[in-house]
Design a protein around this motif. Structure first.
Motif, short mmCIF file in Angstrom:
data_model
loop_
_atom_site.label_atom_id
_atom_site.label_comp_id
_atom_site.label_asym_id
_atom_site.label_seq_id
_atom_site.Cartn_x
_atom_site.Cartn_y
_atom_site.Cartn_z
N ALA A 151 0.82 -1.21 0.00
CA ALA A 151 0.00 0.00 0.00
C ALA A 151 0.85 1.26 0.00
CB ALA A 151 -0.95 -0.01 1.20
N GLY A 152 1.98 1.22 0.67
CA GLY A 152 2.82 2.41 0.76
C GLY A 152 3.62 2.71 -0.49
N LEU A 153 3.60 1.80 -1.47
CA LEU A 153 4.40 1.97 -2.68
C LEU A 153 3.59 2.45 -3.88
CD1 LEU A 153 6.52 -1.28 -2.30
CD2 LEU A 153 7.35 1.06 -2.00
N CYS A 154 2.28 2.50 -3.75
CA CYS A 154 1.45 2.95 -4.86
C CYS A 154 1.59 4.46 -5.07
CB CYS A 154 -0.02 2.60 -4.60
SG CYS A 154 -0.39 0.85 -4.78
N GLY A 155 1.32 4.87 -6.30
CA GLY A 155 1.39 6.29 -6.63
C GLY A 155 2.65 6.62 -7.42
N GLU A 156 2.85 7.92 -7.66
CA GLU A 156 4.00 8.39 -8.40
C GLU A 156 5.12 8.76 -7.43
OE1 GLU A 156 4.16 11.00 -12.26
OE2 GLU A 156 4.25 12.35 -10.52
N HIS A 157 6.27 8.11 -7.60
CA HIS A 157 7.40 8.32 -6.71
C HIS A 157 8.70 8.20 -7.51
CE1 HIS A 157 4.67 7.77 -3.29
NE2 HIS A 157 4.25 6.65 -3.86
N ASP A 158 9.78 8.61 -6.88
CA ASP A 158 11.11 8.33 -7.42
C ASP A 158 11.56 6.99 -6.82
OD1 ASP A 158 13.75 8.18 -8.19
OD2 ASP A 158 14.19 10.27 -7.77
N ASP A 220 6.32 -0.44 6.94
CA ASP A 220 6.58 0.88 6.38
C ASP A 220 8.01 1.02 5.81
OD1 ASP A 220 7.95 0.82 8.76
OD2 ASP A 220 7.23 2.76 9.48
N TRP A 221 8.82 -0.02 5.92
CA TRP A 221 10.21 0.08 5.48
C TRP A 221 10.35 0.29 3.96
CZ3 TRP A 221 13.46 -3.57 2.75
CH2 TRP A 221 14.80 -3.15 2.66
N PRO A 222 9.67 -0.48 3.10
CA PRO A 222 9.85 -0.23 1.66
C PRO A 222 9.49 1.20 1.26
CG PRO A 222 8.82 -2.37 2.01
CD PRO A 222 8.82 -1.67 3.33
N ALA A 223 8.38 1.73 1.78
CA ALA A 223 7.97 3.09 1.43
C ALA A 223 8.96 4.12 1.96
CB ALA A 223 6.58 3.38 1.97
N SER A 224 9.61 3.82 3.07
CA SER A 224 10.57 4.78 3.63
C SER A 224 11.78 4.98 2.72
CB SER A 224 11.05 4.30 5.01
OG SER A 224 11.94 3.20 4.90
N LEU A 225 12.02 4.03 1.82
CA LEU A 225 13.17 4.13 0.92
C LEU A 225 12.90 5.05 -0.27
CD1 LEU A 225 14.18 0.35 0.81
CD2 LEU A 225 15.04 2.14 2.33
N LEU A 226 11.67 5.49 -0.43
CA LEU A 226 11.32 6.34 -1.57
C LEU A 226 11.94 7.73 -1.48
CD1 LEU A 226 7.56 5.33 -1.97
CD2 LEU A 226 9.51 4.59 -3.36
N THR A 227 12.51 8.06 -0.33
CA THR A 227 13.19 9.35 -0.19
C THR A 227 14.65 9.26 -0.66
OG1 THR A 227 13.82 8.81 2.10
CG2 THR A 227 11.75 10.00 1.76
N ARG A 228 15.14 8.05 -0.91
CA ARG A 228 16.53 7.87 -1.32
C ARG A 228 16.70 8.27 -2.79
NH1 ARG A 228 19.16 4.15 2.07
NH2 ARG A 228 18.11 4.13 4.10
#
Length: 279
Positions: A151-158, A220-228
């Motif tokens: 759920a935390g990985l959906c949407g537009e991200h880097d 929440d760990w996978p989504a937390s990596l989207l800031t990298r």
């Protein structure tokens, strides 16, 4: 020349991926060789695929296009699928072949690609008949934890943390679907759909979620990596054999050219930037 769309499936086990490589057995190389037997050496040109799968990755819904001599195509169109069935090895099939407008581009006209990843955590491992497309995970997996991570990985991200970066290419992608389900036979299947994917992105996403599912990481760990802004070395890249490209979506014919132009513009945006109005 006629532009022809081919719908293709293959077992990726014994291939070094889609793209032709000298001295290696690839899907594109095998397919082009058999097309040349039908249309003559050098006559099939411009073979272009929707998604370049890596070595060992399968496809049941791959799409490509190729340019064929118009007169020869018109003569062979009704029998081409059957002819190719007799020529191609058993691990490659052409499901359908049809002429498309010149504006159609299998890669750039695509709206989205959908992949599925199969993994089993049952004590006995995968069925012998599914061992080539199902990962055997030795730790028990919790479906609710997998869903929470997805759920935390959906949407537009880097997605730079999950991608092998290529120079002058963006790692921004838009995931429109990320879900997990458990089949009646106990197999867990992940579905991932996006406008496009970076190299190894799906397998990296799955690998990160599997470490959540078995309790080694928090949801929440996978989504937390989207800031990298760089690939994260401790993200597990799941083995290729569990991954399958199941479908590619396209717009109506009237929108082929506009979609292709839009996609080309997006892929040229440097990492960290995004044009307005994108998918």
């Amino acid at each position: 020349m006629a532009r022809v769309r081919l719908d293709v499936g293959y077992d990726g086990t014994d291939f070094s991926g889609w793209a032709a490589q000298p001295g290696r057995r690839t899907v594109a190389g095998v397919l082009l060789a058999e097309l040349e037997k039908v249309f003559g050496p050098g006559n099939p040109t411009g073979l272009t695929v929707a998604g370049r799968t890596d070595a060992g990755v399968h496809a049941t819904g791959q799409v490509c296009h190729v340019e064929l001599p118009d007169e020869r195509w018109q003569a062979l169109a009704p029998t081409l699928v059957r002819r190719l069935a007799g020529l191609l090895p058993g691990d490659v099939r052409v499901w359908a072949a049809r002429e498309v407008p010149p504006a159609f581009d299998a890669r750039f006209s695509a709206l989205w690609r959908r992949y599925e990843y199969r993994v089993t955590d049952t004590e006995a491992g995968p069925s012998p008949l599914r061992r080539r497309d199902t990962l055997f995970w030795l730790r028990p997996l919790d479906l609710d934890r997998l869903k929470a991570a997805a759920a935390g990985l959906c949407g537009e991200h880097d997605f730079a943390a999950f991608c092998k970066r290529k120079e002058h290419a963006t790692t921004i992608r838009h995931i429109t679907r990320m879900s997990w389900r458990r089949e009646p036979d106990g197999v867990l299947a992940a579905t991932v759909q996006a406008d496009a994917f970076c190299q190894a992105m799906v397998r990296s996403l799955v690998g990160a979620m599997l470490t959540v599912g078995d309790g080694r990481r928090e949801p929440d760990w996978p989504a937390s990596l989207l800031t990298r802004t760089e690939r994260v070395s401790d993200v597990l890249v799941a083995p290729p054999h569990g991954l399958n490209l199941v479908e590619v979506g396209y717009p109506d014919e009237a929108e082929f050219a506009a979609r292709a132009e839009q996609t080309r513009n997006l892929r040229g945006v440097p990492a960290g930037q995004r044009a307005a109005g994108t998918a």
